[in-house]
Enzyme design. Structure first.
Site, mmCIF file in Angstrom:
data_model
loop_
_atom_site.group_PDB
_atom_site.id
_atom_site.type_symbol
_atom_site.label_atom_id
_atom_site.label_comp_id
_atom_site.label_asym_id
_atom_site.label_seq_id
_atom_site.Cartn_x
_atom_site.Cartn_y
_atom_site.Cartn_z
ATOM 1 N N GLU A 40 81.530 1.399 81.650
ATOM 2 C CA GLU A 40 82.718 1.216 81.011
ATOM 3 C C GLU A 40 83.411 2.619 80.540
ATOM 4 O O GLU A 40 82.676 3.691 80.741
ATOM 5 C CB GLU A 40 82.516 0.480 79.543
ATOM 6 C CG GLU A 40 81.560 0.875 78.425
ATOM 7 C CD GLU A 40 81.817 0.818 77.047
ATOM 8 O OE1 GLU A 40 83.206 1.008 76.699
ATOM 9 O OE2 GLU A 40 80.930 0.459 76.518
ATOM 10 N N LYS B 261 75.168 -1.894 67.025
ATOM 11 C CA LYS B 261 74.971 -0.987 65.532
ATOM 12 C C LYS B 261 74.917 -1.906 64.389
ATOM 13 O O LYS B 261 75.867 -2.765 64.514
ATOM 14 C CB LYS B 261 76.244 0.140 65.499
ATOM 15 C CG LYS B 261 75.865 1.153 66.499
ATOM 16 C CD LYS B 261 76.746 2.509 66.130
ATOM 17 C CE LYS B 261 76.823 3.813 67.082
ATOM 18 N NZ LYS B 261 77.514 3.580 68.242
HETATM 19 N N1 PSU Z 1 79.858 0.131 69.915
HETATM 20 C C1 PSU Z 1 79.116 1.209 70.184
HETATM 21 N N2 PSU Z 1 79.887 2.120 70.979
HETATM 22 C C2 PSU Z 1 80.823 1.901 71.543
HETATM 23 C C3 PSU Z 1 81.808 0.684 71.069
HETATM 24 C C4 PSU Z 1 80.986 -0.194 70.719
HETATM 25 O O1 PSU Z 1 78.148 1.427 69.529
HETATM 26 O O2 PSU Z 1 81.790 2.772 72.337
HETATM 27 C C5 PSU Z 1 82.818 0.602 71.928
HETATM 28 C C6 PSU Z 1 82.573 -0.457 73.103
HETATM 29 O O3 PSU Z 1 83.882 -0.138 74.271
HETATM 30 C C7 PSU Z 1 83.053 -2.098 72.605
HETATM 31 C C8 PSU Z 1 84.223 -1.708 71.811
HETATM 32 O O4 PSU Z 1 83.186 -2.678 73.879
HETATM 33 O O5 PSU Z 1 83.894 -0.541 71.145
HETATM 34 C C9 PSU Z 1 84.274 -2.871 70.794
HETATM 35 O O6 PSU Z 1 85.242 -2.764 69.991
HETATM 36 P P1 PSU Z 1 86.100 -3.846 69.261
HETATM 37 O O7 PSU Z 1 84.695 -4.020 68.045
HETATM 38 O O8 PSU Z 1 87.151 -3.494 68.655
HETATM 39 O O9 PSU Z 1 85.940 -5.078 69.972
#
Ligand code: PSU
Ligand code: MN
Length: 304
Positions: free
Chosen positions: A26, A161
């Site tokens: 990604e 996390k």
């Molecule tokens: N969690 C992490 N590191 C990240 C992300 C999530 O520990 O970099 C990033 C990833 O790209 C994930 C996104 O797909 O955040 C999720 O965002 P949201 O909660 O807005 O869907």
């Protein structure tokens, strides 16, 4: 038809045509997940780890409205330098980046979509999005989970996390039929720590076991992804209480500042980084290396 939108790097195209193992990566982790220049250095090292394992890396992003599967070094440098000025793109945002010839850093959800379009089945990253704490009031549930429910891509991560509600995240995944596999563990890892207090659904001890389950799942037309949770190596894992306190402080500040929607995850990640300093960045980088190595091994098994 898809060529209208998709640019598959010749190296990746050749691998896919010859049924060689390919690992998707990604780009939100590059633009929003780490500071420059560590983000670029990490992204390039990740590609090298996959190549050394005998698989082909395909970093995914949107550049000038083109869905890119496999980036050049210059493109990785460009995204890394632009950082959070690049739009964070999930399923919802994708058509607008394309229609406006814009750049976009793909989240887990958007990366899965583009990997699937290209025919890539394995994706390695750091952590996935999930059900946020307090989601019973905010409805903040990452679109990553719906993507895992429907799109045929396995995601190797270090768990999620604990900015998230891990219990609710597991319940949500269960409802949508997404298996959560622990690699050589029964316990769901929580990104910086190997422990979370929650069990995974299935433990697999080898890449082959995981590949066999993926083949069976997709062979049975059970659409959707799989979460492969790979614990951070012991030597890089962080103290549980230190990270728990940092997360609590970050959540409190997000609440006070009324941070919502797509800003929420990057805000929390950034705060945790500020509170814990350089050590969390080092852990983050190391767990990504660990995950992409496993992703390469699974991709290799899948081609057999
Ligand atoms: N969690 C992490 N590191 C990240 C992300 C999530 O520990 O970099 C990033 C990833 O790209 C994930 C996104 O797909 O955040 C999720 O965002 P949201 O909660 O807005 O869907
Ligand atoms: Mn969200």
């Amino acid at each position: 038809m898809l060529e209208k939108y998709l640019d598959i790097h010749p190296r990746v195209k050749e691998a896919l045509d010859q049924n060689k193992p390919v690992v998707a990566l990604e780009s939100t982790i590059i633009s929003h997940g780490m500071p420059y220049p560590e983000n670029v250095k990490t992204a390039l090292e990740v590609e090298k780890i996959i190549t050394d394992k005998g698989a082909i890396p395909a970093t995914i992003a949107i550049i000038n409205g083109r869905l890119k599967v496999g980036l050049s070094e210059d493109e990785i440098e460009y995204l890394g330098k632009k950082g959070t000025a690049v739009t964070k793109v999930s399923r919802r945002d994708l058509p607008f980046m394309v229609a406006k010839n814009d750049d976009g850093a793909t989240t887990v959800a958007a990366t899965m979509i583009i990997a699937d379009l290209a025919g890539i089945r394995v994706f390695g990253t750091g952590g996935i999005g999930g059900v946020h704490r307090g989601a019973e009031n905010t409805f903040d549930i990452s679109a990553d989970l719906q993507e895992l429910a429907h799109t045929d891509v396995a995601v190797v991560c270090a768990g999620a996390k604990s900015i998230l509600d891990l219990g609710l995240t597991l319940e949500y995944l269960e409802t949508y039929g997404v298996p959560v596999v622990g690699y050589q563990t029964e316990e769901l890892p929580a990104f910086y720590t190997r422990k979370s207090g929650f069990n995974v659904d299935y433990r697999c001890d080898t890449p082959k076991e995981i590949a066999d389950a993926l083949k069976a799942k997709w062979g049975l037309n059970l659409n959707g992804g799989m979460v492969i949770a790979n614990p951070i190596p012991e030597e890089y894992s962080m103290d549980f209480d230190t990270i728990a306190k940092a997360i609590d402080d970050a959540l409190k500040e997000a609440d006070e500042k009324d941070i919502k929607g797509k800003e929420s995850t990057p805000f929390l990640l950034d705060k945790i980084k500020q509170i814990t300093g350089g050590s969390s960045l080092e852990s983050n980088i190391r767990l990504v290396y660990n995950n992409v190595a496993l992703a390469a091994e699974i991709a290799i098994e899948l081609t057999k």
